[in-house]
Design an enzyme around this catalytic site. Structure first.
Site: not given
Length: 787
Positions: A407, A410, A484
């Protein structure tokens, strides 16, 4: 206070400025070719063209320097030696392979590409390749009125992207996304065009921030990048299946995941203690609800330090993992890239000592705020760092862990830009590049490091990796969840086209947070979403801290009973799903498919985003609005059998279908087959039976493929698998089955056949031998136990 609709969340609006002046590529003057590479010398640079296959051609142009034919990390295929003829006239140069023809207009230089039947694939008109002095590159293509555009990876909105502008820049959307939010967590600069029943595709191999503009009112579309070169591949098709086979041949296909990864996954941000995890697992067992995975979100760590765990919250983590594994439940922990600045923390110490962190050109380490506080970030573009990071996962494998959840990769940083400073310099294996250029592949390369490290550490067992960020080719290493989302009906609706377009972009193993991550779900929404989740490739229920819990029993017995039914149904359908995963591994075909993928000649399917196919012959038409028990669904050509009632609906038209809260509308195409297994509590429990359900037609032939292997190791790569071809010939009152198998795997299950829409007089033969069958007059099914 969160509103009851995500329309309150609007994507950021960039200030619109006047369009920068673009310089056209100009005229072609000369051309040459050596070793399958064709070079065209134009006013502003050299265009290089190479056939990678007879049906894949690459076109590259760098107006700022030498035009290189190196590739990004997305591309794994080496170019084949393709024979191509050359023909030149005063106006054009034509390159022809067995399956593609590339026509190069000289003045000005423009590209047209045809397939071997003369069908125009792509063409440049008034505008072609161009650039700006600020470093932007762009490529214009003609847009036909009949063009429909799909792919682009992880994008919200409708299935067909005509009329939209999309940006590729991996971004953590702090407020959960809505249908207009762009960009999101992944970048896939690839798309498929469907036009009048035929398909072709383009992959723009550029890792900078890229934009795809189909919003124009003109007859042209454009793809552009903030830097780098124009470098794209054209896939000739001619079917959507062909395009995806070609694209995934170039960028790679997913390895087969462990079977347990296809089961049901339960997650929450966070299950915060060992006791809570044990209670969750025990409740599933007591309620006889199947479960394969429980996730540990960031609270399991010691101060959010990766490769640690909080010994107060989880005093016996290794024993917990062992105890759950004995019950068929695996634990998957989250691992973020941020490494806390802490001189006493061994991971930070090693990173500093060996120069493993991202740095500025002056040599100072880049620090950003994430969950642990001030943190450094591993430079995954350096193979030494990837190896180090992969090896660090021994911390997890020593605990008995076989799957990892990446997670914040990015990479996400808690600042105004939401990410790392674009001036940071990456090692890039000795060829330094800025973060501006390599931002979009950071998560991809973290995924590579994690997957390869876990694969080595697990000694022949298949690892499972889930990632939020990625780039084209991420399917080689990880499954993808869509980030999300929210507990709104529109987010359930939005999940279908998102997953279908990911599948069309090579990412077959994907799914949303079922039930919604943020906001408070309710029993009806959770139930309808769990019904859909049972048939998405990746099936995880996940929700956020501070919001209502979403375990199957969270809303009482009424909803629990239905949710349990569909989780159990997921396990019953695993043989069929696993066969589709094998197909994705072999050909790149998605598990979850838009209807046009199988019916490209049917224009009614081009804009359908609220129903989908599981494989080629199973149609799911879910209810995705509240207090609703009826909907209109479109059925392509053929007859479709209601899975629950046996009713036959004629295809090529719309039908009004009814579905109370207990019912997910499922339809099987008549003449096809599906393989179902036993209902079980976990994939660790072996199947005793496997039943091929054949939906009888009154004539014709069909072939069903059933795949199986040990589900745990890579022995399938050496031929230790079972692929059974089941050929069925239908007569008015007969069914003739011929089986043929390949591979060395010997399954433990016994094979049965169930012939639907049969009569007691229906004659059944298997491999030429007439069978004794048991007839169920109520369901009109003939049951045959194979020896």
């Amino acid at each position: 206070m969160l509103e009851d609709t995500s329309f309150a969340i609007q994507p950021e609006q960039d200030d619109k400025t006047q369009e920068t002046h673009r310089i056209d590529i100009g005229n072609m003057h000369t051309f040459s070719h050596t070793e399958h590479v064709f070079s065209f010398h134009c006013d502003t640079g050299i265009v290089k063209i190479r056939f990678y296959r007879e049906d894949i051609v690459r076109i590259a142009f760098n107006p700022f320097g030498e035009t290189s034919l190196s590739t990004s990390v997305a591309v794994v295929k080496e170019p084949e030696k393709v024979d191509a003829s050359v023909h030149e006239t005063e106006e054009e140069v034509t390159l022809t392979s067995a399956k593609q023809t590339v026509v190069l207009q000289k003045r000005p230089f423009r590209v047209r590409i045809y397939d071997n039947h003369g069908r125009l694939l792509v063409a440049e008109g008034k505008k072609g390749m161009a650039f700006t002095y600020q470093g932007e590159v762009c490529c214009f293509k003609m847009m036909d009125e009949a063009d429909h555009f799909y792919g682009f990876g992880e994008k919200t909105g409708f299935l067909d992207k005509r009329g939209e502008t999309m940006t590729m820049w991996n971004t953590d959307v702090y407020a959960p996304h809505n249908p207009e939010t762009d960009p999101l967590y992944q970048s896939h600069p690839y798309f498929m065009t469907v036009r009048n029943g035929s398909a072709h595709g383009i992959f723009f191999d550029n890792t900078y921030k890229t934009t795809f503009d189909f919003q124009t009112a003109t007859d042209e579309y454009c793809f552009s990048a903030e830097g780098g070169a124009i470098d794209y591949y054209v896939f000739a098709g001619p079917t959507p299946k062909d395009v995806l086979e070609q694209y995934t041949d170039l960028t790679g296909r997913m390895p087969l995941p462990p079977k347990w990864a296809l089961g049901y996954h339960q997650s929450r941000y966070s299950y915060e203690t060992e006791q809570e995890v044990r209670e969750i697992a025990q409740t599933f067992i007591e309620k006889d609800i199947p479960l394969d995975v429980i996730y540990l979100d960031i609270h399991y760590m010691n101060g959010y330090r990766v490769f640690t765990f909080d010994r107060n919250r989880f005093p016996n983590l290794k024993q917990l993992i062992a105890d759950l594994k004995q019950k068929g439940i695996r634990v998957v922990p989250i691992v973020d890239p941020g490494v806390k600045e802490d001189p006493e923390y061994v991971i930070y110490q090693e990173g500093i000592r060996h120069d493993y962190f991202c740095k500025y050109i002056e040599g100072n380490v880049y620090f950003g705020e994430v969950w642990p506080g001030k943190s450094a970030f591993p430079d995954f573009t350096n193979k030494k760092v990837r190896k180090w990071w992969g090896e660090k996962h021994q911390f997890y494998t020593d605990l008995g862990i076989e799957g990892i959840w990446n997670d914040m990769n990015e990479p996400s940083v808690f600042n105004e830009t939401k990410t790392m400073d674009v001036k940071v310099i990456h090692d890039n294996d000795g060829d330094p590049k800025t973060h501006r250029e390599l931002h979009n592949v950071y998560g991809f390369m973290m995924g590579e490091a994690t997957y390869k490290g876990m694969k080595k550490l697990l000694n022949g067992k298949r690892p499972f990796l889930l990632t939020r960020a990625g780039f084209s080719g991420i399917q080689r290493y990880a499954a993808v969840w869509t980030g999300d989302n929210r507990s709104f009906w529109e987010h359930l609706q939005m999940s279908l086209p998102m997953c279908m377009n990911l599948g069309l972009s090579g990412v077959a193993f994907c799914g949303p947070d079922v039930g919604g991550f943020a906001h408070n779900t309710n029993g009806e929404l959770l139930t309808r979403w769990m019904q859909v989740g049972a048939f998405t490739p990746y099936f995880r229920n996940h929700c956020a801290i501070g919001f209502r819990r979403q375990e199957p029993w969270a809303f009482g017995e009424k909803y629990e009973r239905i949710i349990k039914k569909y989780i159990r149904l997921r396990y019953q359908w695993l043989p069929h799903l696993y066969t589709l995963f094998a197909e994705a591994h072999e050909t790149g075909a998605p598990v979850m498919r838009p209807l046009f993928f199988e019916y490209p000649d049917d224009e009614n399917t081009y804009n359908l985003y609220d129903e989908f196919l599981v494989g080629a012959n199973v149609l799911i038409a879910p209810i995705m609005t509240p207090s609703t028990t009826r909907r209109v669904a479109y059925f392509p050509k053929g007859n479709w059998v209601d899975y629950w009632t046996g009713e036959v609906l004629e295809g090529g038209q719309y039908h009004l279908i009814s579905a109370d809260l207990e019912t997910l509308p499922i339809f099987i195409k008549q003449g096809s087959a599906i393989a179902l297994g036993d209902v079980k509590r976990s994939t660790e429990m072996p199947d005793e039976h496997r039943t091929v359900h054949i939906y009888k037609a009154n004539g014709g032939k069909a072939t069903y493929v059933l795949y199986d292997d040990d589900g745990q190791t890579f022995s399938y790569e050496k031929g230790d698998y079972l692929r059974m071809y089941i050929e069925v010939e239908y007569g008015e009152n007969s069914v003739h089955i011929v089986t043929k198998s390949e591979g060395t795997y010997q399954p433990s299950w016994k094979l049965s056949f169930a012939i639907h829409h049969a009569t007691e007089q229906t004659k059944v033969t298997i491999d030429g031998n007439e069978q004794n069958a048991i007839f169920d007059p109520h369901q009109r099914i003939l049951l045959i136990q194979s020896e």
